[in-house]
Motif scaffolding. Structure first.
Motif, mmCIF file in Angstrom:
data_model
loop_
_atom_site.group_PDB
_atom_site.id
_atom_site.type_symbol
_atom_site.label_atom_id
_atom_site.label_comp_id
_atom_site.label_asym_id
_atom_site.label_seq_id
_atom_site.Cartn_x
_atom_site.Cartn_y
_atom_site.Cartn_z
ATOM 1 N N TRP A 172 0.848 -1.453 0.022
ATOM 2 C CA TRP A 172 -0.027 -0.033 0.023
ATOM 3 C C TRP A 172 0.830 1.375 0.057
ATOM 4 O O TRP A 172 1.914 1.493 0.561
ATOM 5 N N VAL A 206 0.528 7.372 -8.761
ATOM 6 C CA VAL A 206 -0.104 6.913 -7.806
ATOM 7 C C VAL A 206 -0.523 7.880 -6.879
ATOM 8 O O VAL A 206 0.213 9.009 -7.021
ATOM 9 N N THR A 207 -1.229 7.636 -6.024
ATOM 10 C CA THR A 207 -1.644 8.649 -4.818
ATOM 11 C C THR A 207 -1.404 7.892 -3.222
ATOM 12 O O THR A 207 -1.657 6.494 -3.366
ATOM 13 N N ASP A 238 -3.288 4.034 -2.489
ATOM 14 C CA ASP A 238 -3.286 3.080 -3.397
ATOM 15 C C ASP A 238 -2.686 1.639 -3.077
ATOM 16 O O ASP A 238 -1.550 1.645 -2.264
ATOM 17 N N GLN A 239 -3.049 0.714 -3.779
ATOM 18 C CA GLN A 239 -2.514 -0.497 -3.625
ATOM 19 C C GLN A 239 -2.072 -1.039 -4.738
ATOM 20 O O GLN A 239 -2.596 -0.850 -5.897
#
Length: 448
Positions: free
Chosen positions: A78, A234-235, A238-239
């Motif tokens: 994650w 991504v942020t 996010d996974q």
């Protein structure tokens, strides 16, 4: 009498009229014949100066890099923190983002336990080997005793004092002891194989642990060099899975400019590469000039030309990947060239000098452009007919032809031995052109 008067009077009147006519014809003023005067065109000139200079070639380039980094997730985890965004300039070692460490720690602990178990098995195997070695010595002595017992029973039987049953029991004991010794020897012989197997499993576990620890280290993603972020995929929250893209960035020091060299100049550039000439170039961004350095030619070419690659000698943070630039390339030095303004060139290959008050045309070879010391873009030309100090016509004449009569604005060209024709006083009427002296007749007006 009156009849005679009627006849004479008309004749007298005609004679007097004819005489008066002859008198007027004889005394009339003579008309001056018109004079034809050539039109004189006023032009500006500048002295010819022979230089040793490098023609400049204007190219259109694109900023690119061979070191575009696409950072990916080391394992499934994650995203807990994102510290950069698109366009950020980062330094080597700056943290870009972090993954949750708890996704890595259980796997590391599991492999560490496996390593501890394997190390214990190896220690046990070594102890077992030592025990087997000591036990083998005892079992070999027992086997010797059993063999002695068989021989004793055989002697007693030969002497007919021993029982058959006792001999069989002695042989059975000997066989059992022989089997025990054989098993012990086999166990000792298998020790190296068992030890190597355990050590191989231990090495595999340690390699797996190193991999997991490396993944754990990469859970905190850091910039490997000074660069510019081109995208964040991504942020937080996010996974991500293993191999999924997280951040893209490139090294600022690896930026280079690719520009197409037109086919007519391709041979010249290849020859410059063979001679190992140092060619410089420049580009302007936001009013600031960037110095470039020719690095190499691309490995492929096509009929339109070949690509040249330039390195940046300056602040690389002014550039951005994919940016389009106008590049001014300094070509190899040429001798005996002349800088002329574009307005002085006709048809791309002809200029005019002033000699004895008239224009003389010269065909020249156009070598390229160059920015003068005053910041003006000028054309470099060359001709064996040009000499230092010649008066070059810089006024663009739409009707420029060989031998056109001209007057230099402000001064006479050096070496002129003939005064220009005086300008006649214009007759009343429309005003003449501001840079042209009016005359009674003009020179040919056909443009060159």
């Amino acid at each position: 009498m009156s009849r005679l008067l009627k006849v004479i009077l008309p004749v007298l009147i005609l004679a007097i009229g004819f005489g008066a006519f002859r008198l007027l014809v004889a005394t009339k003023p003579e008309k001056a014949s018109p004079s034809v005067q050539e039109r004189v065109w006023r032009v500006a000139v500048e002295p010819v100066e022979l230089l040793t200079a490098a023609p400049q070639l204007e190219l259109y380039g694109r900023v690119e890099t061979p070191d575009l980094l696409r950072a990916t997730a080391p394992a499934s985890a994650w995203v807990t923190e994102v510290l950069v965004q698109d366009g950020d300039v980062v330094a080597e070692g700056d943290v870009l983002l972090r993954l949750d460490e708890r996704d890595f720690e259980p796997r590391i602990a599991q492999v560490e336990a496996e390593i501890a178990d394997l190390e214990a098995q190896i220690a046990s195997e070594k102890n077992r080997f030592e025990t087997d070695r000591l036990a083998l010595e005892q079992e070999q002595r027992l086997l010797k005793l059993a063999q002695d017992a068989v021989e004793r029973q055989q002697r007693l039987k030969t002497q007919q004092v021993g029982a058959e049953q006792a001999l069989d029991d002695a042989k059975r004991t000997e066989a059992q002891q022989q089997l025990t010794v054989t098993n012990r020897e086999m166990s000792i012989a298998d020790h190296p194989s068992r030890l190597r197997g355990l050590e191989a499993r231990l090495a595999s576990a340690k390699a797996r642990l190193a991999e997991l620890r490396l993944e754990f280290e990469r859970a905190t993603l850091k910039a490997p060099y000074d660069g510019i972020v081109t995208g964040v995929e991504v942020t937080e929250g996010d996974q991500v899975t293993k191999g999924e893209a997280l951040v893209r960035l490139y090294a600022t020091e690896s930026l280079e400019i690719r520009a197409r060299i037109p086919a007519p100049y391709q041979d010249e550039m290849i020859e410059a590469v063979k001679q190992d000439l140092s060619l410089s170039a420049s580009a302007t961004i936001g009013g600031e000039s960037l110095q470039l350095r020719f690095d190499r030619l691309a490995g492929e070419a096509d009929p339109s030309g070949v690509d040249a690659l330039f390195k940046l000698d300056g602040d690389p943070t002014l550039l951005r990947l994919g940016q389009l630039l106008t590049v001014s390339l300094e070509r190899p030095m040429r001798e005996a060239v002349v800088e002329v303004p574009f307005r002085a060139v006709y048809g791309g290959g002809r200029i005019y000098l002033v000699e004895d008050g008239r224009m003389r045309g010269i065909d020249v070879e156009s070598l390229g452009t160059r920015i003068s010391a005053a910041g003006e873009e000028r054309l470099l030309v060359r001709s064996d007919q040009l000499a230092a100090g010649d008066a070059l016509v810089t006024t663009h004449m739409p009707n420029a032809i060989e031998g056109l009569r001209v007057a230099i604005v402000g001064a006479e060209p050096a070496g002129s031995s003939r005064e220009p024709t005086p300008t006649p006083t214009p007759a009343p009427g429309p005003s003449p052109e501001p840079d042209v002296a009016e005359a009674t007749s003009g020179a040919p007006d056909s443009p060159n």
